[in-house]
Scaffold this active site. Structure first.
Site, mmCIF file in Angstrom:
data_model
loop_
_atom_site.group_PDB
_atom_site.id
_atom_site.type_symbol
_atom_site.label_atom_id
_atom_site.label_comp_id
_atom_site.label_asym_id
_atom_site.label_seq_id
_atom_site.Cartn_x
_atom_site.Cartn_y
_atom_site.Cartn_z
ATOM 1 N N LYS A 154 9.151 5.122 1.904
ATOM 2 C CA LYS A 154 9.185 4.712 0.501
ATOM 3 C C LYS A 154 9.896 5.788 -0.312
ATOM 4 C CE LYS A 154 4.757 2.210 0.352
ATOM 5 N NZ LYS A 154 5.263 0.860 0.073
ATOM 6 N N ARG A 165 0.259 -5.952 7.545
ATOM 7 C CA ARG A 165 0.128 -7.195 8.317
ATOM 8 C C ARG A 165 -0.040 -6.904 9.798
ATOM 9 N NH1 ARG A 165 5.667 -9.311 5.839
ATOM 10 N NH2 ARG A 165 4.879 -7.961 4.180
HETATM 11 N N1 BES Z 1 1.067 -1.027 0.627
HETATM 12 C C1 BES Z 1 2.265 -1.714 0.325
HETATM 13 C C2 BES Z 1 2.097 -2.744 -0.803
HETATM 14 C C3 BES Z 1 1.717 -2.218 -2.154
HETATM 15 C C4 BES Z 1 2.681 -2.111 -3.143
HETATM 16 C C5 BES Z 1 0.417 -1.918 -2.478
HETATM 17 C C6 BES Z 1 2.328 -1.669 -4.407
HETATM 18 C C7 BES Z 1 0.072 -1.475 -3.742
HETATM 19 C C8 BES Z 1 1.032 -1.353 -4.703
HETATM 20 C C9 BES Z 1 2.766 -2.468 1.567
HETATM 21 O O1 BES Z 1 2.463 -1.864 2.773
HETATM 22 C C10 BES Z 1 4.241 -2.559 1.487
HETATM 23 O O2 BES Z 1 4.864 -1.540 1.502
HETATM 24 N N2 BES Z 1 4.773 -3.775 1.424
HETATM 25 C C11 BES Z 1 6.160 -3.995 1.363
HETATM 26 C C12 BES Z 1 6.518 -5.105 2.315
HETATM 27 C C13 BES Z 1 7.997 -5.299 2.523
HETATM 28 C C14 BES Z 1 8.584 -4.099 3.227
HETATM 29 C C15 BES Z 1 8.203 -6.561 3.337
HETATM 30 C C16 BES Z 1 6.504 -4.381 -0.077
HETATM 31 O O3 BES Z 1 5.730 -5.099 -0.716
HETATM 32 O O4 BES Z 1 7.534 -3.919 -0.559
HETATM 33 MN MN MN Z 2 3.831 -0.392 3.350
#
Ligand code: BES
Ligand code: MN
Ligand code: ZN
Length: 509
Positions: free
Chosen positions: A283, A357
């Site tokens: 990230k 997931r």
């Molecule tokens: N933990 C994150 C989602 C999240 C985002 C939680 C903001 C709390 C606040 C999750 O693991 C994630 O990174 N999801 C990605 C998925 C994508 C790579 C398909 C997302 O939502 O960008």
């Molecule tokens: Mn994530």
């Protein structure tokens, strides 16, 4: 922990640091709410006009502090806004009371004792006020200087220590039960908030599992911990694949609360990423500072199971905490790797940041083996759900429309904002993989629903299942409001506990 008692004392006679009263928004200015008659009398019936002079309107969340007249045994009266005066023959709704009590308790941080003289018509009102006050009094101070430092202007003030609820009937069974329920429930919500707020260098899969084990012992819940060796032996490729980049190995924790008169089995599954860096699909800065919150689903499941046990609900509740730390390293899963899940399905990992997931897939398959009457998973799963519903509302997806509706209604009833979301089948093909059975990413549009469709593949045939994406409300970054503090909120716990209560009562199919 803040203590709460129901008191028969009159508002004018109780000794405390502050007396909390309600003020509503009347047609011609602020109106003192029921419950505060004795207080108003001590002001010669002029409390409303005093408040108006001080600028109070009765708007929701507004807090006005007034020095108390000599007839009262408290130095300060705190008036909290309740919003509009209820229609004739109606009373303040539970969420209004909860939020007002929360705002008042929050404004009294650093005080020892407060008496709450808010409108109480029935046991449910007392319960809402108790919940709001105990949730609002929460503060996470474990990593800050103590009370001594606070006096010097450093460190944090301690939460309000003691709350006396006036207007409730301590000898009435319904009131006593309402207070007991509020205390047990809010203690578990506040513990979940602590877990979410604990920095990830201290809260990692092994330490989280240890907290669960200790709580299980205390409350008669059977706890089984699968460590990395047991996970490898069992073939939990999803949990292991996410956790393999970290120095802190993953865990799967099973919490089993059983009741001798239970007719139903409810399974709860929580996403427990103790830190989500994104892994190799790292990230960017600006998106990882709050990712200690990515175990909020597991914290909610943990809290709900313990609350069910403390309340002695006549339902078997099994909690599954899928715990891993998602880190980049030489041993981390690469984008392009294929994992073999516990179900036997293979997953091509296209983005290591879609890790929730993967751990949930394994836990859902494992939970399905026991053929529960329903499975509910809770997860901070997607940024897309935050885009769709904002910061205060969680999304509900399900393979059963009636079940999804029930959860939405239950959430509404306990004062949690949620919204039903679909699982459109045409989004499934976006996850087709040339190499594996499925990829862990699909179309960007509708990303929250894509994630839901992925999870659905790991739910056992014929099992009723719902998925709560709490990525928005789990962690509050704005200014505190009502009973919601900054940081971990304890999102979905009240919904899960009410669902368990409904299941115990036989109200759900
Ligand atoms: N933990 C994150 C989602 C999240 C985002 C939680 C903001 C709390 C606040 C999750 O693991 C994630 O990174 N999801 C990605 C998925 C994508 C790579 C398909 C997302 O939502 O960008
Ligand atoms: Mn994530
Ligand atoms: Zn995540």
């Amino acid at each position: 922990m803040t203590a709460l008692t129901l008191s028969t004392a009159g508002a004018a006679t109780l000794r405390a640091d502050a007396l909390v009263v309600g003020v509503a928004k009347g047609a011609k200015g602020p109106v003192v709410a029921p419950g505060a008659e004795a207080v108003d009398k001590a002001f010669d019936g002029k409390l409303a006009s005093v408040l108006e002079t001080l600028g109070a309107t009765g708007a929701e969340g507004e807090v006005t502090k007034v020095p108390a007249p000599s007839g009262l045994k408290t130095p300060v009266v705190l008036a909290v806004g309740l919003g509009a005066v209820p229609e004739k023959d109606e009373t303040y709704d539970a969420e209004t009371l909860r939020r007002a009590a929360g705002a008042a308790a929050r404004a009294l941080t650093g005080s020892k004792k407060a008496a709450f003289a808010l409108p109480v018509e029935a046991a449910e009102d007392a319960e809402a006020i108790a919940e709001g006050a105990l949730l609002g009094a929460y503060a996470f101070t474990a990593y800050q200087g103590g009370e001594k430092d606070a006096k010097n202007g450093n460190g944090a003030k301690l939460p309000l220590a003691e709350i006396a609820l006036l207007g409730a009937k301590p000898r009435d069974k319904a009131y006593k039960a309402a207070a007991d329920r509020a205390i047990a429930l809010t203690e578990e919500i506040n513990r979940a908030r602590d877990l979410v707020n604990t920095p990830p260098n201290d809260l990692y899969p092994e330490s989280f599992a240890a907290v669960a084990t200790a709580a299980g012992k205390e409350h008669g819940i059977k706890v089984q911990v699968f460590d990395e060796k047991a996970l490898a032996k069992g073939g939990f490729g999803g949990i292991l694949g996410v956790g393999q980049g970290s120095q802190n190995p993953p865990r799967l924790v099973k919490l089993s609360y059983t009741h001798s008169k239970a007719a139903k089995n409810l399974a709860l599954v929580g996403k427990g990423i103790t830190y989500d860096s994104g892994g190799i699909s790292l990230k960017p800065a600006g998106h990882n500072e709050t990712m200690k919150c990515d175990m909020s689903g597991a914290a909610a499941v943990f809290a709900a199971v313990v609350a069910a046990a403390r309340l002695g609900l006549a339902v078997n509740v099994t909690g599954w905490l899928a715990l891993a730390e998602n880190m980049p390293s030489g041993s981390a899963t690469r984008p392009g790797d294929v994992l073999r899940m516990y179900s036997g399905k293979t997953v091509e990992v296209l983005n290591t940041d879609a890790e929730g997931r993967l751990v949930l897939g394994d836990a859902l398959t494992k939970a399905s083996e026991e053929n529960p009457d329903a499975i509910v998973d809770v997860a901070t799963l997607t940024g897309a759900m935050v885009m769709a519903l904002g910061n205060r509302t969680f999304g509900i997806m399900s393979n059963d429309d009636a079940f999804r509706t029930s959860i939405h209604e239950i959430a509404e009833e306990v004062g949690e904002q949620s919204w039903p979301m679909p699982l459109p089948s045409e989004l499934r093909k976006g996850m087709d993989s040339p190499t594996a059975d499925i990829a862990n990413m699909g179309e960007r549009m509708g990303g929250g629903l894509v994630a839901g469709l992925f999870l659905q593949e790991f739910v056992g045939e014929g099992i009723t299942w719902a998925h709560l994406d709490i990525a928005g409300p789990a962690f509050h970054e704005g200014a505190p409001y009502g009973y919601t503090p900054k940081g971990g909120t304890g999102s979905a716990i009240r919904t899960l506990v009410k669902l368990a209560e409904r299941t115990a009562a036989g109200d759900l199919g």
